[in-house]
Design an enzyme around this catalytic site. Structure first.
Site, PDB file in Angstrom:
ATOM      1  N   SER A   1       0.844  -1.200   0.000  1.00 22.05           N
ATOM      2  CA  SER A   1       0.000   0.000   0.000  1.00 22.05           C
ATOM      3  C   SER A   1       0.873   1.241   0.000  1.00 22.05           C
ATOM      4  O   SER A   1       2.080   1.175   0.264  1.00 22.05           O
ATOM      5  CB  SER A   1      -0.932   0.014   1.222  1.00 22.05           C
ATOM      6  OG  SER A   1      -0.183   0.167   2.417  1.00 22.05           O
ATOM      7  N   GLY A   2       0.246   2.357  -0.287  1.00 20.16           N
ATOM      8  CA  GLY A   2       0.939   3.639  -0.255  1.00 20.16           C
ATOM      9  C   GLY A   2       0.010   4.701   0.283  1.00 20.16           C
ATOM     10  O   GLY A   2      -1.205   4.518   0.336  1.00 20.16           O
ATOM     11  N   ARG A   3       0.595   5.818   0.699  1.00 25.06           N
ATOM     12  CA  ARG A   3      -0.241   6.935   1.168  1.00 25.06           C
ATOM     13  C   ARG A   3       0.550   8.222   1.118  1.00 25.06           C
ATOM     14  O   ARG A   3       1.784   8.210   1.036  1.00 25.06           O
ATOM     15  CB  ARG A   3      -0.750   6.687   2.582  1.00 25.06           C
ATOM     16  CG  ARG A   3       0.326   6.671   3.645  1.00 25.06           C
ATOM     17  CD  ARG A   3       0.801   5.287   3.972  1.00 25.06           C
ATOM     18  NE  ARG A   3       1.874   5.305   4.945  1.00 25.06           N
ATOM     19  CZ  ARG A   3       1.696   5.509   6.238  1.00 25.06           C
ATOM     20  NH1 ARG A   3       0.487   5.712   6.711  1.00 25.06           N
ATOM     21  NH2 ARG A   3       2.725   5.514   7.052  1.00 25.06           N
TER      22      ARG A   3
ATOM     23  N   ASP B   1      12.487   2.859   2.513  1.00 29.04           N
ATOM     24  CA  ASP B   1      11.525   3.006   3.602  1.00 29.04           C
ATOM     25  C   ASP B   1      12.096   2.565   4.944  1.00 29.04           C
ATOM     26  O   ASP B   1      11.749   3.140   5.982  1.00 29.04           O
ATOM     27  CB  ASP B   1      10.206   2.291   3.287  1.00 29.04           C
ATOM     28  CG  ASP B   1      10.355   0.845   2.849  1.00 29.04           C
ATOM     29  OD1 ASP B   1      11.459   0.285   2.972  1.00 29.04           O
ATOM     30  OD2 ASP B   1       9.357   0.282   2.365  1.00 29.04           O
TER      31      ASP B   1
ATOM     32  N   THR C   1       5.939  -5.463   5.768  1.00 25.62           N
ATOM     33  CA  THR C   1       6.020  -6.629   4.889  1.00 25.62           C
ATOM     34  C   THR C   1       7.268  -7.445   5.218  1.00 25.62           C
ATOM     35  O   THR C   1       7.236  -8.673   5.252  1.00 25.62           O
ATOM     36  CB  THR C   1       6.046  -6.182   3.418  1.00 25.62           C
ATOM     37  OG1 THR C   1       4.846  -5.458   3.141  1.00 25.62           O
ATOM     38  CG2 THR C   1       6.142  -7.376   2.493  1.00 25.62           C
TER      39      THR C   1
ATOM     40  N   GLN D   1       0.082 -11.274   5.562  1.00 28.48           N
ATOM     41  CA  GLN D   1      -0.582 -10.548   4.473  1.00 28.48           C
ATOM     42  C   GLN D   1      -1.075 -11.509   3.406  1.00 28.48           C
ATOM     43  O   GLN D   1      -2.210 -11.383   2.911  1.00 28.48           O
ATOM     44  CB  GLN D   1       0.386  -9.524   3.857  1.00 28.48           C
ATOM     45  CG  GLN D   1       0.699  -8.339   4.737  1.00 28.48           C
ATOM     46  CD  GLN D   1       1.879  -7.520   4.236  1.00 28.48           C
ATOM     47  OE1 GLN D   1       2.518  -7.864   3.242  1.00 28.48           O
ATOM     48  NE2 GLN D   1       2.190  -6.440   4.922  1.00 28.48           N
TER      49      GLN D   1
END
Length: 484
Positions: A13-15, A235, A258, A303
């Protein structure tokens, strides 16, 4: 300028997260969230890089609609994956995902031409079959020859926004191509890949300013005026910047997403034969530091299990079901390559348990408990390795990222490591991204002050170790499982 936006994109996911300092407190607001994931096509795995760029634009449009006229912006993503550009600045091919199977057996091919010991002495980077070194070795040589430039994924997204090409050091180090002594790309490894140094842009440090958005983007979309600041684009590097280490305590960290990355922040690398044998890595950090850490398979396991159950359970619900299940009934060696990208994670976990003569977990709760028990035992084993290699005992283990929300996993980790676990902040990666922006604007004086601000702004939960019944027998089972 007191509006700062972190573009934080992980493997699932990203934001876009807005950060502001108000009354001595760093406050966050999620502006935009989107899904990410690779797709398989014709037997290969690819990222949809164009969609990721479109999602950044969509998030910036939301920011402008919310009244943000001006801001700084930084980007972080996962590591090792790259983008090839031709002489016109266009992509040569789609962007391979690191879980693609084309690198199977490649480490052995590379080892026949240059010894793993020589590579580790040069780079200090652990041997993982998806490292960029092995991906590039497996890549179509004709496509590589056509590449005018090779960028990492976050560098490419910065390029799409700014028109400027850079390769940021924290992510570049994960290529396994940077030489610790020269602090540049290693000539011998480039020759091994038939690549030229000029195919990579200049190495760029976090905090470097790229300037504003491309004029054509400003004309096409209703966007804020953004000053692009280079974050620690890996990250994990950003997450480590977001760890609010308490003064006077020697802390190890786990960046839990992850992947679970367990390590310490050092001022010098440890690229000894002992560190190589244990497969620890020396990734470059921001502000002249090194992330001496171990890659552990992490929450990818749960996940995939959640995905295969049709996402009918939330992660919190799976943790609740796991807490109700019998503990330490079934265990798996989390870092076994069989769990890197199996066709069916649930079937693979069950098969591994059956092959090792353990009860096969059938229910969602039993499968989740198997994963969390195995991860906590992995953390114990690797923390002991880490302390042996660094010669320093950690009196506290700080868990940041999504895993900090999993109370069961945090308590199991405290119990099995015998260390206090401090869980939080969950948003460490975005916070580390924002910290670089705040240092650039002068709102904090340096990373120490940024970490103190983070620690004062977000709750941290303490988990004290409790006794584990029949621990010796459990550890013997764990050792035998890894000896198979």
């Amino acid at each position: 300028m007191n509006h700062h936006i972190a573009v934080d994109i992980g493997a699932s996911s990203g934001r876009l997260v807005l950060g502001r300092v108000e009354d001595g407190v760093l406050k966050l607001q999620e502006l935009h969230r989107f899904k990410n994931g690779f797709t398989e096509r014709d037997g290969s795995c690819f990222w949809d890089i164009d969609d990721l760029f479109a999602q950044i634009i969509a998030g910036l449009e939301k920011a402008k609609a919310a009244g943000i006229a001006r801001c700084t912006l930084g980007i972080d993503t996962w590591a090792v994956d790259y983008v090839l550009l031709d002489a016109r600045g266009e992509r040569v091919q789609e962007v391979y995902a690191y879980r693609d199977r084309r690198t199977e057996g490649v480490m052995e091919q590379v080892a026949s031409r240059i010894s793993p010991e020589a590579v580790y002495a040069k780079t200090g980077i652990q041997r993982l079959n998806f490292n960029t070194l092995y991906q590039l070795y497996a890549h179509d040589p004709e496509e590589l020859a056509r590449a005018e430039q090779i960028l990492m994924v976050p560098d490419y997204l910065y390029y799409r926004l700014s028109g400027r090409k850079i390769i940021e050091v924290t992510n570049a180090s994960t290529t396994q191509l940077l030489n610790l002594a020269t602090r540049d790309f290693d000539d011998e490894l480039l020759q091994l890949l038939s690549l030229r140094r000029g195919q990579f842009p200049a190495l760029t440090e976090p905090g470097t300013v790229l300037g504003g958005l491309r004029p054509e983007l400003m004309a096409l979309y209703d966007l804020p005026e953004c000053e692009l600041v280079i974050a620690a684009t890996h990250d994990t590097a950003s997450a480590v910047l977001g760890v609010p280490v308490r003064s006077g305590r020697h802390a190890a960290y786990i960046s839990s997403g992850t992947w679970s990355l367990l390590g310490v922040e050092l001022s010098r690398p440890i690229n000894s034969p002992e560190a190589m044998e244990a497969n620890y890595t020396n990734e470059w950090g921001a502000f002249g530091t090194y992330r001496f850490l171990k890659n552990i398979m992490g929450l990818w396991l749960i996940q995939e299990v959640r995905r295969l159950f049709g996402e009918q359970y939330s992660f919190a619900e799976l943790a609740e079901l796991a807490a109700e299940a019998e503990g330490f009934r079934s265990l798996i060696p989390c870092n076994d390559d069989r769990f890197l990208n199996p066709a069916d994670m649930i079937a693979e976990i069950r098969r591994a348990c059956a092959e090792s003569g353990q009860p096969v977990p059938e229910t969602p709760g039993a499968i989740a408990r198997c994963i969390f028990d195995s991860l906590a035992l992995s953390y114990r084993s690797y923390l002991q390795e880490l302390e042996r290699l660094t010669g320093a005992a950690a009196d506290v283990l700080q868990i940041v990222g999504g895993g900090a929300n999993n109370g069961l996993l945090c308590q199991l980790t405290a119990d099995l490591t015998g260390r206090e676990v401090l869980a939080g902040p969950t948003e460490a990666t975005a916070l580390g991204n924002l910290a670089v922006q705040l240092i650039h604007t002068g709102e904090v004086a340096g990373i120490g002050e940024a970490r103190a601000l983070i620690g004062a702004s977000f709750p941290i939960t303490s988990y004290r170790p409790r006794a584990v019944p029949q621990l010796d027998a459990l550890l013997l089972r764990w050792e035998r499982l890894h000896a198979r």
